[in-house]
Scaffold this motif. Sequence first.
Motif, mmCIF file in Angstrom:
data_model
loop_
_atom_site.group_PDB
_atom_site.id
_atom_site.type_symbol
_atom_site.label_atom_id
_atom_site.label_comp_id
_atom_site.label_asym_id
_atom_site.label_seq_id
_atom_site.Cartn_x
_atom_site.Cartn_y
_atom_site.Cartn_z
ATOM 1 N N PRO A 17 0.832 -1.198 0.000
ATOM 2 C CA PRO A 17 0.000 0.000 0.000
ATOM 3 C C PRO A 17 0.867 1.248 0.000
ATOM 4 C CG PRO A 17 0.029 -0.989 2.176
ATOM 5 C CD PRO A 17 0.732 -1.949 1.264
ATOM 6 N N LYS A 18 0.347 2.336 -0.557
ATOM 7 C CA LYS A 18 1.086 3.584 -0.602
ATOM 8 C C LYS A 18 0.892 4.339 0.714
ATOM 9 C CE LYS A 18 2.169 2.836 -4.906
ATOM 10 N NZ LYS A 18 3.543 2.478 -5.290
ATOM 11 N N ILE A 19 2.011 4.774 1.297
ATOM 12 C CA ILE A 19 1.933 5.566 2.515
ATOM 13 C C ILE A 19 1.863 7.029 2.114
ATOM 14 C CG2 ILE A 19 3.057 6.107 4.697
ATOM 15 C CD1 ILE A 19 2.197 3.175 4.419
ATOM 16 N N ILE A 20 0.721 7.658 2.343
ATOM 17 C CA ILE A 20 0.542 9.060 1.983
ATOM 18 C C ILE A 20 0.323 9.841 3.273
ATOM 19 C CG2 ILE A 20 -0.831 10.689 0.644
ATOM 20 C CD1 ILE A 20 -1.548 8.424 -1.217
ATOM 21 N N ASP A 21 1.313 10.667 3.600
ATOM 22 C CA ASP A 21 1.324 11.287 4.924
ATOM 23 C C ASP A 21 1.333 12.810 4.846
ATOM 24 O OD1 ASP A 21 1.257 11.183 7.651
ATOM 25 O OD2 ASP A 21 3.400 10.895 7.921
ATOM 26 N N ASP A 22 0.581 13.360 3.903
ATOM 27 C CA ASP A 22 0.509 14.812 3.753
ATOM 28 C C ASP A 22 -0.820 15.310 4.323
ATOM 29 O OD1 ASP A 22 0.424 17.440 3.042
ATOM 30 O OD2 ASP A 22 0.640 17.127 0.891
ATOM 31 N N PRO A 23 -0.784 15.985 5.473
ATOM 32 C CA PRO A 23 -2.046 16.421 6.107
ATOM 33 C C PRO A 23 -2.812 17.436 5.264
ATOM 34 C CG PRO A 23 -0.153 17.407 7.212
ATOM 35 C CD PRO A 23 0.397 16.394 6.263
ATOM 36 N N TYR A 24 -2.137 18.083 4.320
ATOM 37 C CA TYR A 24 -2.789 19.116 3.512
ATOM 38 C C TYR A 24 -3.351 18.575 2.195
ATOM 39 C CZ TYR A 24 -0.264 22.138 6.749
ATOM 40 O OH TYR A 24 0.221 22.737 7.875
ATOM 41 N N LEU A 25 -3.215 17.268 1.970
ATOM 42 C CA LEU A 25 -3.656 16.708 0.694
ATOM 43 C C LEU A 25 -5.145 16.959 0.405
ATOM 44 C CD1 LEU A 25 -2.959 15.095 -1.842
ATOM 45 C CD2 LEU A 25 -3.437 12.999 -0.560
ATOM 46 N N PRO A 26 -6.069 16.683 1.349
ATOM 47 C CA PRO A 26 -7.489 16.954 1.050
ATOM 48 C C PRO A 26 -7.731 18.411 0.666
ATOM 49 C CG PRO A 26 -7.302 15.603 3.011
ATOM 50 C CD PRO A 26 -5.917 16.077 2.689
ATOM 51 N N SER A 27 -7.094 19.329 1.384
ATOM 52 C CA SER A 27 -7.285 20.755 1.101
ATOM 53 C C SER A 27 -6.800 21.107 -0.298
ATOM 54 C CB SER A 27 -6.540 21.602 2.140
ATOM 55 O OG SER A 27 -7.044 21.350 3.434
ATOM 56 N N GLN A 28 -5.680 20.495 -0.718
ATOM 57 C CA GLN A 28 -5.167 20.741 -2.074
ATOM 58 C C GLN A 28 -6.199 20.308 -3.113
ATOM 59 O OE1 GLN A 28 -1.061 19.403 -2.926
ATOM 60 N NE2 GLN A 28 -0.811 19.133 -0.735
ATOM 61 N N VAL A 29 -6.793 19.130 -2.891
ATOM 62 C CA VAL A 29 -7.769 18.610 -3.840
ATOM 63 C C VAL A 29 -9.031 19.480 -3.849
ATOM 64 C CG1 VAL A 29 -9.258 16.642 -4.410
ATOM 65 C CG2 VAL A 29 -6.892 16.247 -3.694
ATOM 66 N N GLN A 74 -9.319 22.641 -3.124
ATOM 67 C CA GLN A 74 -9.020 23.915 -3.782
ATOM 68 C C GLN A 74 -8.943 23.746 -5.295
ATOM 69 O OE1 GLN A 74 -8.805 27.138 -2.630
ATOM 70 N NE2 GLN A 74 -9.709 26.179 -0.813
ATOM 71 N N ALA A 75 -8.349 22.621 -5.725
ATOM 72 C CA ALA A 75 -8.270 22.344 -7.157
ATOM 73 C C ALA A 75 -9.668 22.173 -7.744
ATOM 74 C CB ALA A 75 -7.439 21.092 -7.411
ATOM 75 N N GLY A 76 -10.542 21.497 -7.004
ATOM 76 C CA GLY A 76 -11.929 21.329 -7.445
ATOM 77 C C GLY A 76 -12.634 22.666 -7.582
ATOM 78 N N LYS A 77 -12.331 23.568 -6.658
ATOM 79 C CA LYS A 77 -12.934 24.904 -6.711
ATOM 80 C C LYS A 77 -12.502 25.643 -7.978
ATOM 81 C CE LYS A 77 -13.650 28.909 -3.694
ATOM 82 N NZ LYS A 77 -13.299 29.520 -2.378
ATOM 83 N N LYS A 78 -11.222 25.468 -8.362
ATOM 84 C CA LYS A 78 -10.685 26.149 -9.545
ATOM 85 C C LYS A 78 -11.333 25.652 -10.839
ATOM 86 C CE LYS A 78 -6.133 27.362 -7.702
ATOM 87 N NZ LYS A 78 -4.658 27.147 -7.840
ATOM 88 N N VAL A 79 -11.700 24.377 -10.861
ATOM 89 C CA VAL A 79 -12.324 23.827 -12.082
ATOM 90 C C VAL A 79 -13.843 23.787 -11.965
ATOM 91 C CG1 VAL A 79 -10.289 22.469 -12.688
ATOM 92 C CG2 VAL A 79 -12.072 21.424 -11.283
ATOM 93 N N ASN A 80 -14.372 24.523 -10.992
ATOM 94 C CA ASN A 80 -15.823 24.689 -10.828
ATOM 95 C C ASN A 80 -16.563 23.384 -10.536
ATOM 96 O OD1 ASN A 80 -15.761 27.540 -11.362
ATOM 97 N ND2 ASN A 80 -15.528 27.054 -13.536
ATOM 98 N N TRP A 81 -16.056 22.632 -9.578
ATOM 99 C CA TRP A 81 -16.793 21.455 -9.127
ATOM 100 C C TRP A 81 -18.177 21.878 -8.645
ATOM 101 C CZ3 TRP A 81 -13.297 17.963 -5.538
ATOM 102 C CH2 TRP A 81 -12.556 17.081 -6.351
ATOM 103 N N LEU A 91 -21.500 20.976 -6.138
ATOM 104 C CA LEU A 91 -21.564 20.489 -4.766
ATOM 105 C C LEU A 91 -21.486 18.966 -4.723
ATOM 106 C CD1 LEU A 91 -21.831 21.385 -1.855
ATOM 107 C CD2 LEU A 91 -24.322 21.398 -2.120
ATOM 108 N N ARG A 92 -21.978 18.317 -5.767
ATOM 109 C CA ARG A 92 -21.935 16.857 -5.862
ATOM 110 C C ARG A 92 -20.496 16.346 -5.782
ATOM 111 N NH1 ARG A 92 -23.792 15.126 -11.571
ATOM 112 N NH2 ARG A 92 -21.825 16.178 -11.996
ATOM 113 N N GLU A 93 -19.578 16.928 -6.577
ATOM 114 C CA GLU A 93 -18.177 16.489 -6.579
ATOM 115 C C GLU A 93 -17.489 16.804 -5.248
ATOM 116 O OE1 GLU A 93 -19.205 18.213 -9.792
ATOM 117 O OE2 GLU A 93 -19.818 16.108 -9.954
ATOM 118 N N VAL A 94 -17.846 17.941 -4.667
ATOM 119 C CA VAL A 94 -17.254 18.319 -3.376
ATOM 120 C C VAL A 94 -17.627 17.299 -2.304
ATOM 121 C CG1 VAL A 94 -17.256 20.052 -1.537
ATOM 122 C CG2 VAL A 94 -17.208 20.775 -3.941
ATOM 123 N N VAL A 95 -18.902 16.931 -2.244
ATOM 124 C CA VAL A 95 -19.377 15.979 -1.237
ATOM 125 C C VAL A 95 -18.698 14.622 -1.417
ATOM 126 C CG1 VAL A 95 -21.376 14.657 -0.434
ATOM 127 C CG2 VAL A 95 -21.599 17.103 -0.883
#
Length: 449
Positions: free
Chosen positions: A196-208, A210-217, A219-223
Motif C-alpha cells: 500500500p502507498k503511505i501518503i502522509d501529507d495532512p494538507y492533501l485533502p485541502s489541495q484537492v 481547492q483544485a476542485g474549486k478552480k475547475v468549478n466542481w 456540490l456533488r463532486e465536493v461531497v
Amino acid sequence: MAKYQYHYCPEGIESRYYLLVFNCENVPFLPLTDYYHDCIGRVDKSTALSYLKRLLPFFSWLDQFSNYQGNRVQWNDPPEAIRVIVEDYLMNEMGCKVREKDTFRFVNRTSKSPNTVNHFLSALKSFYKSLIRLKQYNYSNPLIDSYAILVEYKSQTEGVRKDKPRMPVEAGTEDAIPHRRLTDSYFKLINEEWQPKIIDDPYLPSQVYQAGKKVNWSLREVVIARILFETGARASEVIELTIGDYRSRKDFQEASTFNKGSHGKRVKFLRFSKDTVKLLMRYINKERVQYDELQRIFDALPSEAPIFLTELGTPFSYEAWYYHWDRAINECEIKLNPHKTRHWFVTTRLREIYNTSKTEAEIKQRTNELIKYIKWKNADTIKVYEHYFDEEKHRESHNQMLENMKKFENEYIEQKKNKRKKKPTQTVLENIKDVEIDAEIQELLDGLE
C-alpha cells in the motif's frame, strides 16, 4: 504512434453499447468493446475501466509492431503466437526480464518497468476469459498454463499407494494436503508483493478541494471528495450510495455501503463529518432537486433512489465522476488516483491512533477496530503501515538522542570556555563485582564488547 481509444455513447444516441473502443484507424473495435461490457456485472465499473485502459496500449502496439514468424499478430491468433508477442511486449515495452521455466514463464520487473505489469497481465488474462465465454476466441486461454494445472491436480489426487487415489482425510492414512490456491498463469510475476502507498501529507485533502474549486466542481463532486477522504471508502462505494443507505444507519453521520466482492450487499458502513453531512443535505435538497424528475427533497425520496444524479437525472457513474476528478487533479499538478485517498485515510487514522494511545494494548485494540472498519480481506495489510510508524517512532527517539548529544556537547564547550570543571554526572562504581546484574543485561553488555 496511433492509439486505441474509447468513447462513451453520446447523449441522445440509442445504442446497446455504453462505451465503444476504436482502433488505430478510428474504426470501432468490438472485441475490446464486448470485453468491457462483459466485465460489467462481474466486476465493478471502475475495475472494468482500469482493465480496459491497461489493454489499449498493448492492442495499439499489437497492430503496429508485433511480429511472429514474419507476420503481424492478431488478437485471435492461436495461443503460441499470443504468448510469444506478449513476452516480446513485456521485455521491449515494459522493461521486464522474462525467463523460461518448464511450461510457463517467470517475469521480473526491473527499474525500467512500470508498476502496472501485474495489472496488465491480469487484464489480458481476463480479456481472453471473456472472449472465450462470448465464443469469439476459439482456443484455450493463452495466459493460462493448462499443463501446470493438470500436474497440480494429479499431485493432489494421487495417493501414496501406486496407481491408487488418495484416501479420504478421515482415514488418517495419508498426510493432509495443505490448502493453497493453484497458480494457473502462464506469465508468473515473481518477487512482486503488493504494497500500500503511505501518503502522509495532512494538507492533501485541502489541495484537492481547492483544485476542485478552480475547475468549478459542483456540490456533488465536493461531497464525494470529502466522503472519500473522511471514510477511506472506494470511489464506487460512495458514488453508488442510495437514499436508503443513508437512512439505514441510526447515526446521521453514517451510511451503509457495499464492499469489493460483496456483490452489492451492504456489509459495512461509512462515517463522515458533520460539515460533510450539512453539504450532503444541501446537495440533496437543492442541487439534486433540479435534476430529479419529480423535484423531490430528501424526505420524499424512496429508499432505492440514488443519492448522486447526473444532469440528465440518471444515476451518477464512476466514469462520469472520474472526468471531474481528473480535471481537478491535473489542475493541482499532482499524481493522485482516487484509490490513494483510501491510503491517505489509513495513514492519517493510524497516526492518530499512535499519537493518542497510552499503551501498546490500546494501539492493538484500536488498530483491530480500524481493520474491521476498512474491511480488509487480509488483516496483514496493516503491517506495512505499522512498519512505517515504527520507523517514524525510531526517527523521533533518535532525533531526541541527537539533540541531547548536541546539548551536552555545547555544555562541555561552555565549561572549557569558563575554565570550570563540573563533576561528572555519572556514578562510578568502586567495585563492580559487588553489583548484581540481570542475566539478560549482562548478555547485552557482553555483546557490545
